[in-house]
Design a protein around this motif. Structure first.
Motif, PDB file in Angstrom:
ATOM      1  N   ASN A 225       0.827  -1.209   0.000  1.00 56.14           N
ATOM      2  CA  ASN A 225       0.000   0.000   0.000  1.00 56.14           C
ATOM      3  C   ASN A 225       0.858   1.254   0.000  1.00 56.14           C
ATOM      4  O   ASN A 225       0.533   2.243  -0.660  1.00 56.14           O
ATOM      5  CB  ASN A 225      -0.947   0.000   1.199  1.00 56.14           C
ATOM      6  CG  ASN A 225      -2.106  -0.945   1.002  1.00 56.14           C
ATOM      7  OD1 ASN A 225      -2.799  -0.872  -0.004  1.00 56.14           O
ATOM      8  ND2 ASN A 225      -2.293  -1.854   1.931  1.00 56.14           N
ATOM      9  N   HIS A 226       1.947   1.234   0.754  1.00 56.58           N
ATOM     10  CA  HIS A 226       2.840   2.390   0.765  1.00 56.58           C
ATOM     11  C   HIS A 226       3.496   2.594  -0.599  1.00 56.58           C
ATOM     12  O   HIS A 226       3.758   3.732  -0.994  1.00 56.58           O
ATOM     13  CB  HIS A 226       3.903   2.253   1.858  1.00 56.58           C
ATOM     14  CG  HIS A 226       3.386   2.506   3.228  1.00 56.58           C
ATOM     15  ND1 HIS A 226       2.562   3.567   3.550  1.00 56.58           N
ATOM     16  CD2 HIS A 226       3.577   1.833   4.398  1.00 56.58           C
ATOM     17  CE1 HIS A 226       2.274   3.542   4.834  1.00 56.58           C
ATOM     18  NE2 HIS A 226       2.882   2.500   5.370  1.00 56.58           N
ATOM     19  N   TRP A 227       3.766   1.516  -1.332  1.00 56.58           N
ATOM     20  CA  TRP A 227       4.341   1.637  -2.675  1.00 56.58           C
ATOM     21  C   TRP A 227       3.442   2.514  -3.540  1.00 56.58           C
ATOM     22  O   TRP A 227       3.920   3.414  -4.223  1.00 56.58           O
ATOM     23  CB  TRP A 227       4.501   0.252  -3.312  1.00 56.58           C
ATOM     24  CG  TRP A 227       5.220   0.283  -4.619  1.00 56.58           C
ATOM     25  CD1 TRP A 227       6.548   0.063  -4.822  1.00 56.58           C
ATOM     26  CD2 TRP A 227       4.656   0.568  -5.914  1.00 56.58           C
ATOM     27  NE1 TRP A 227       6.849   0.201  -6.162  1.00 56.58           N
ATOM     28  CE2 TRP A 227       5.713   0.512  -6.856  1.00 56.58           C
ATOM     29  CE3 TRP A 227       3.384   0.873  -6.363  1.00 56.58           C
ATOM     30  CZ2 TRP A 227       5.514   0.733  -8.215  1.00 56.58           C
ATOM     31  CZ3 TRP A 227       3.191   1.112  -7.719  1.00 56.58           C
ATOM     32  CH2 TRP A 227       4.236   1.037  -8.634  1.00 56.58           C
ATOM     33  N   TYR A 228       2.122   2.274  -3.484  1.00 52.14           N
ATOM     34  CA  TYR A 228       1.182   3.065  -4.284  1.00 52.14           C
ATOM     35  C   TYR A 228       1.174   4.529  -3.835  1.00 52.14           C
ATOM     36  O   TYR A 228       1.125   5.436  -4.666  1.00 52.14           O
ATOM     37  CB  TYR A 228      -0.232   2.481  -4.199  1.00 52.14           C
ATOM     38  CG  TYR A 228      -0.369   1.185  -4.934  1.00 52.14           C
ATOM     39  CD1 TYR A 228      -0.329   1.136  -6.328  1.00 52.14           C
ATOM     40  CD2 TYR A 228      -0.518  -0.015  -4.249  1.00 52.14           C
ATOM     41  CE1 TYR A 228      -0.446  -0.060  -7.011  1.00 52.14           C
ATOM     42  CE2 TYR A 228      -0.633  -1.222  -4.933  1.00 52.14           C
ATOM     43  CZ  TYR A 228      -0.594  -1.235  -6.304  1.00 52.14           C
ATOM     44  OH  TYR A 228      -0.693  -2.418  -6.985  1.00 52.14           O
ATOM     45  N   THR A 229       1.230   4.773  -2.534  1.00 53.01           N
ATOM     46  CA  THR A 229       1.255   6.143  -2.032  1.00 53.01           C
ATOM     47  C   THR A 229       2.491   6.878  -2.538  1.00 53.01           C
ATOM     48  O   THR A 229       2.410   8.020  -3.002  1.00 53.01           O
ATOM     49  CB  THR A 229       1.221   6.154  -0.487  1.00 53.01           C
ATOM     50  OG1 THR A 229       0.013   5.521  -0.051  1.00 53.01           O
ATOM     51  CG2 THR A 229       1.302   7.561   0.074  1.00 53.01           C
ATOM     52  N   ILE A 230       3.648   6.223  -2.463  1.00 53.77           N
ATOM     53  CA  ILE A 230       4.897   6.833  -2.937  1.00 53.77           C
ATOM     54  C   ILE A 230       4.837   7.075  -4.446  1.00 53.77           C
ATOM     55  O   ILE A 230       5.164   8.160  -4.930  1.00 53.77           O
ATOM     56  CB  ILE A 230       6.105   5.939  -2.582  1.00 53.77           C
ATOM     57  CG1 ILE A 230       6.282   5.862  -1.067  1.00 53.77           C
ATOM     58  CG2 ILE A 230       7.378   6.454  -3.249  1.00 53.77           C
ATOM     59  CD1 ILE A 230       7.215   4.752  -0.608  1.00 53.77           C
ATOM     60  N   SER A 231       4.405   6.072  -5.182  1.00 55.07           N
ATOM     61  CA  SER A 231       4.351   6.180  -6.644  1.00 55.07           C
ATOM     62  C   SER A 231       3.434   7.315  -7.087  1.00 55.07           C
ATOM     63  O   SER A 231       3.797   8.129  -7.934  1.00 55.07           O
ATOM     64  CB  SER A 231       3.871   4.853  -7.241  1.00 55.07           C
ATOM     65  OG  SER A 231       3.777   4.948  -8.635  1.00 55.07           O
ATOM     66  N   LYS A 232       2.253   7.400  -6.501  1.00 56.27           N
ATOM     67  CA  LYS A 232       1.310   8.461  -6.868  1.00 56.27           C
ATOM     68  C   LYS A 232       1.852   9.840  -6.491  1.00 56.27           C
ATOM     69  O   LYS A 232       1.683  10.810  -7.235  1.00 56.27           O
ATOM     70  CB  LYS A 232      -0.039   8.230  -6.189  1.00 56.27           C
ATOM     71  CG  LYS A 232      -0.816   7.068  -6.753  1.00 56.27           C
ATOM     72  CD  LYS A 232      -2.111   6.915  -5.969  1.00 56.27           C
ATOM     73  CE  LYS A 232      -2.955   5.775  -6.421  1.00 56.27           C
ATOM     74  NZ  LYS A 232      -4.214   5.700  -5.637  1.00 56.27           N
TER      75      LYS A 232
END
Length: 147
Positions: free
Chosen positions: A46-53
């Motif tokens: 989930n943090h990967w998506y937050t960072i990517s966005k």
């Protein structure tokens, strides 16, 4: 720079507010709060998506953002020195995700403290001498007789 009396306005106070990275599209707590990059909140995926966005939003708005950053946050009560602690694993996963996403985008990473980020911002953005003037409605501040 925040406004002295209204946190929704830019102002002249010599303080640089640097919020943690968050994803306004992913909501939590019944939709009342955006998911942020708080280590103990969710897993690395989930943090990967937050960072990517966040990186994508900042890249798209590059000209209007003087300082681009990814800032994780956590409470200081967890045993990050315990090799089996899932929060430690999540923190390490956040670092790996940031490195991978930055590499995919052709971006570099510069480790920095919150103070470093604020200092960089101060170098790039002149602090206004005067904030927008507000005529505050102070009628609600009246003293209640006999109180």
């Amino acid at each position: 720079y925040p406004h002295r009396y209204n946190r929704c306005l830019a102002g002249e106070v010599n303080f640089v507010e640097i919020p943690p990275t968050f994803d306004p599209d992913s909501r939590m707590w019944g939709g009342s709060h955006p998911q942020d990059l708080r280590v103990e909140l969710v897993d690395t995926k989930n943090h990967w998506y937050t960072i990517s966005k966040s990186i994508q939003r900042q890249t798209n708005a590059a000209a209007s953002l003087p300082v681009k950053y990814v800032k994780a946050t956590t409470h200081n009560v967890f045993a990050y020195d315990d090799l089996s602690n899932f929060r430690r694993e999540t923190l390490i996963g956040i670092v790996h995700a940031l490195r991978d996403i930055a590499a995919q985008q052709g971006l570099g990473i510069l480790a920095a403290t919150t103070g470093d980020i604020a200092q960089r911002y101060r170098k790039l953005v002149e602090r206004p001498l005067h904030a927008a003037s507000l005529k505050l409605d102070t009628r609600g501040r009246a003293v209640i007789p006999g109180a």
